[in-house]
Design a protein around this motif. Sequence first.
Motif, short mmCIF file in Angstrom:
data_model
loop_
_atom_site.label_atom_id
_atom_site.label_comp_id
_atom_site.label_asym_id
_atom_site.label_seq_id
_atom_site.Cartn_x
_atom_site.Cartn_y
_atom_site.Cartn_z
N SER A 81 0.83 -1.21 0.00
CA SER A 81 0.00 0.00 0.00
C SER A 81 0.86 1.26 0.00
O SER A 81 0.57 2.23 -0.70
CB SER A 81 -0.93 0.01 1.22
N ALA A 82 1.94 1.23 0.77
CA ALA A 82 2.82 2.40 0.86
C ALA A 82 3.50 2.69 -0.47
O ALA A 82 3.80 3.84 -0.79
CB ALA A 82 3.87 2.19 1.95
N GLY A 83 3.75 1.64 -1.28
CA GLY A 83 4.44 1.82 -2.55
C GLY A 83 3.53 2.01 -3.74
O GLY A 83 4.02 2.18 -4.87
N CYS A 84 2.21 1.98 -3.52
CA CYS A 84 1.27 2.12 -4.63
C CYS A 84 1.30 3.53 -5.22
O CYS A 84 1.46 4.51 -4.50
CB CYS A 84 -0.15 1.81 -4.16
N PRO A 85 1.13 3.62 -6.55
CA PRO A 85 1.08 4.94 -7.17
C PRO A 85 -0.21 5.66 -6.82
O PRO A 85 -1.24 5.02 -6.57
CB PRO A 85 1.13 4.61 -8.68
N LYS A 86 -0.15 6.98 -6.79
CA LYS A 86 -1.35 7.78 -6.55
C LYS A 86 -2.04 8.05 -7.88
O LYS A 86 -1.39 8.48 -8.84
CB LYS A 86 -0.99 9.09 -5.86
N VAL A 141 -5.63 -6.87 1.00
CA VAL A 141 -5.33 -5.46 0.78
C VAL A 141 -4.72 -5.22 -0.58
O VAL A 141 -5.09 -4.27 -1.28
CB VAL A 141 -4.36 -4.96 1.89
N VAL A 142 -3.80 -6.07 -1.00
CA VAL A 142 -3.12 -5.88 -2.29
C VAL A 142 -4.13 -5.83 -3.41
O VAL A 142 -4.09 -4.96 -4.28
CB VAL A 142 -2.10 -7.01 -2.53
N TRP A 143 -5.05 -6.78 -3.42
CA TRP A 143 -6.09 -6.83 -4.45
C TRP A 143 -6.91 -5.54 -4.42
O TRP A 143 -7.17 -4.93 -5.47
CB TRP A 143 -6.99 -8.04 -4.19
N SER A 144 -7.34 -5.15 -3.24
CA SER A 144 -8.18 -3.94 -3.10
C SER A 144 -7.44 -2.69 -3.55
O SER A 144 -8.04 -1.79 -4.14
CB SER A 144 -8.63 -3.79 -1.65
#
Length: 221
Positions: A81-86, A141-144
């Motif tokens: 989640s912390a590394g996901c792009p905005k 969480v990853v999927w979501s």
Amino acid sequence: MARQARVLRDQPGHPQALRQHLIDATQRLLAAHGVTGLTTRTIAHEAQVADGVLYNHFAGKDDLVVVAMVERFTELGRQFSAGCPKPGAQDLRTGLTVLVQQCRTFQADAFPMLAGLLGRPDLLHELFTRLHGAGGRTHPVVWSDIVDFVEAEQRLGTVSPDVSPDTIATVMFGASQMDALREPLTWGATHTGTEAVTADGGSQESVERLVDVLVRACRAD
């Protein structure tokens, strides 16, 4: 008798320190060898404690394994989640590339542990029950996070409204699982040393091929 582990000598009288020490030792063994062959004795040896100590903190070896996996998967989810792009902070291709790389890194760590539980459906069920909770969220969480990103890009108009975010997550998640399975099996036969390699051991070329497919599927023309 096994000598007392350093963490316990440094923190005498703290049972939670011992509990966490056992979890950490189990996580190291799971990362290195998976569930196969994991015994109370090997955990005790890794933790440098007496064989029966874990029963003071867990119902048994299986309970400790599930607790260790829940803790590790929760941390992997936080890292993802912390590394996901905005959404909207970069072009669609860049955003999808970051998601694919994050997913591959996650699977490189998570898939070997999950694969080791395929022969223990009882433990697999218990793991997902504790991770998601009875009646809790359907997907991890990853999927979501992947679904949320695609839905946000749809609202911004960069992803077609006809695209199913859940399908995009399925393709990305599934392809990353296949990479996690294939890479250890094909490394010696297919890698010549000239192909760029990502941090999780996968080739940059395979990332780009997957992103090409995802961009074509998502693009709002």
